[in-house]
Design a protein around this motif. Structure first.
Motif, short mmCIF file in Angstrom:
data_model
loop_
_atom_site.label_atom_id
_atom_site.label_comp_id
_atom_site.label_asym_id
_atom_site.label_seq_id
_atom_site.Cartn_x
_atom_site.Cartn_y
_atom_site.Cartn_z
N HIS A 187 126.60 20.84 5.94
CA HIS A 187 125.20 21.06 5.56
C HIS A 187 125.07 21.21 4.05
O HIS A 187 124.15 20.67 3.44
N LYS A 188 125.98 21.95 3.45
CA LYS A 188 125.95 22.15 2.00
C LYS A 188 126.14 20.84 1.26
O LYS A 188 125.45 20.57 0.27
N GLN A 189 127.05 19.99 1.73
CA GLN A 189 127.27 18.69 1.11
C GLN A 189 126.03 17.81 1.22
O GLN A 189 125.64 17.14 0.27
N GLU A 190 125.39 17.83 2.40
CA GLU A 190 124.17 17.04 2.59
C GLU A 190 123.05 17.54 1.67
O GLU A 190 122.32 16.75 1.08
N LEU A 191 122.95 18.86 1.56
CA LEU A 191 121.93 19.46 0.70
C LEU A 191 122.16 19.10 -0.76
O LEU A 191 121.23 18.73 -1.48
N GLU A 192 123.41 19.16 -1.21
CA GLU A 192 123.74 18.79 -2.59
C GLU A 192 123.44 17.32 -2.84
O GLU A 192 122.94 16.95 -3.89
N GLY A 193 123.74 16.48 -1.85
CA GLY A 193 123.44 15.05 -1.98
C GLY A 193 121.95 14.81 -2.10
O GLY A 193 121.50 14.00 -2.92
N THR A 194 121.16 15.53 -1.31
CA THR A 194 119.70 15.41 -1.36
C THR A 194 119.17 15.89 -2.71
O THR A 194 118.31 15.25 -3.32
N GLN A 195 119.71 17.01 -3.20
CA GLN A 195 119.28 17.54 -4.49
C GLN A 195 119.61 16.58 -5.63
O GLN A 195 118.80 16.38 -6.53
N GLN B 253 116.99 14.80 -8.01
CA GLN B 253 117.13 14.95 -9.46
C GLN B 253 117.07 13.58 -10.14
O GLN B 253 116.42 13.42 -11.17
N LYS B 254 117.74 12.59 -9.55
CA LYS B 254 117.72 11.23 -10.12
C LYS B 254 116.31 10.66 -10.09
O LYS B 254 115.86 10.04 -11.05
N LYS B 255 115.62 10.86 -8.97
CA LYS B 255 114.24 10.37 -8.85
C LYS B 255 113.34 11.03 -9.90
O LYS B 255 112.50 10.37 -10.51
#
Length: 198
Positions: free
Chosen positions: A40-48, A52-54
């Motif tokens: 879940h933490k990895q998915e959350l970091e990926g989403t963040q 951030q890029k957007k």
């Protein structure tokens, strides 16, 4: 004469076996929970990182639009902090009314911000009003705090009228409490009178 095995030995063996199974199930449960948290933490970091890029891309597009339209004297950008700063010239002196020139410039950036918000459902806009340390005392604005809050609310209202949902908007007035420059010079005071959009 041969001794009979005690029934208590059998029961203790059974209990030991049950305890071993319970411990094994507990260890498996903890491992599954830890694995789920890590995933879940990895998915959350990926989403963040994706958001951030957007955000950086959107800010660059807005900055390019502002430069093209010649609005550098109205709007400043800090891409690292994800912040747009509306300069002092956006508002009439001692007022929370946006100048017509600033309203036109704001309309040009508003569409890009709204499209970014549609793509990122968890993102909100924070609008912060700031002033210099010269006290204001009018019927409408008894202090710098009221002026800064009203300027932030004016910008917030522009976003809301442009279609951004109210629950994604927050306005706050800081008055003179967060200067970015010294208030001892005219230029410093002008830089301190600003509205930041985060």
């Amino acid at each position: 004469m041969q001794k009979k095995p005690s029934e208590w030995v059998s029961i203790s063996d059974l209990m030991s076996g049950v305890m071993a199974v319970v411990m094994l199930l507990l260890v498996i449960s903890v491992l599954q929970s830890t694995y789920a948290e890590i995933k879940h933490k990895q998915e959350l970091e990926g989403t963040q990182q994706s958001q951030q890029k957007k955000m950086m891309q959107t800010l660059k597009e807005i900055q390019s639009e502002v430069v093209t339209q010649g609005g550098n004297d109205l709007i400043d950008f800090n891409l690292d902090q994800g912040k747009i700063t509306l300069k002092d010239s956006v508002f009439a002196q001692g007022s929370a009314c946006v100048t017509p020139e600033a309203a036109r410039a704001f309309t040009k950036i508003q569409d890009k911000i709204e499209s970014y918000l549609k793509e990122t459902a968890q993102t909100g806009i924070f609008v912060e009003g700031h002033t210099d340390n010269i006290p204001i005392s009018t019927q409408q604005f008894p202090s710098n705090w009221e002026l800064s809050a009203m300027r932030a609310t004016t910008v917030l209202r522009l976003f809301n009228e442009g279609g951004v949902a109210a629950e994604r908007l927050t306005a706050i007035g800081y008055g003179e409490t967060r200067p970015v420059e010294t208030n001892t010079t005219i230029e410093g005071r002008a830089r301190n009178r600003r509205v930041s959009i985060l």
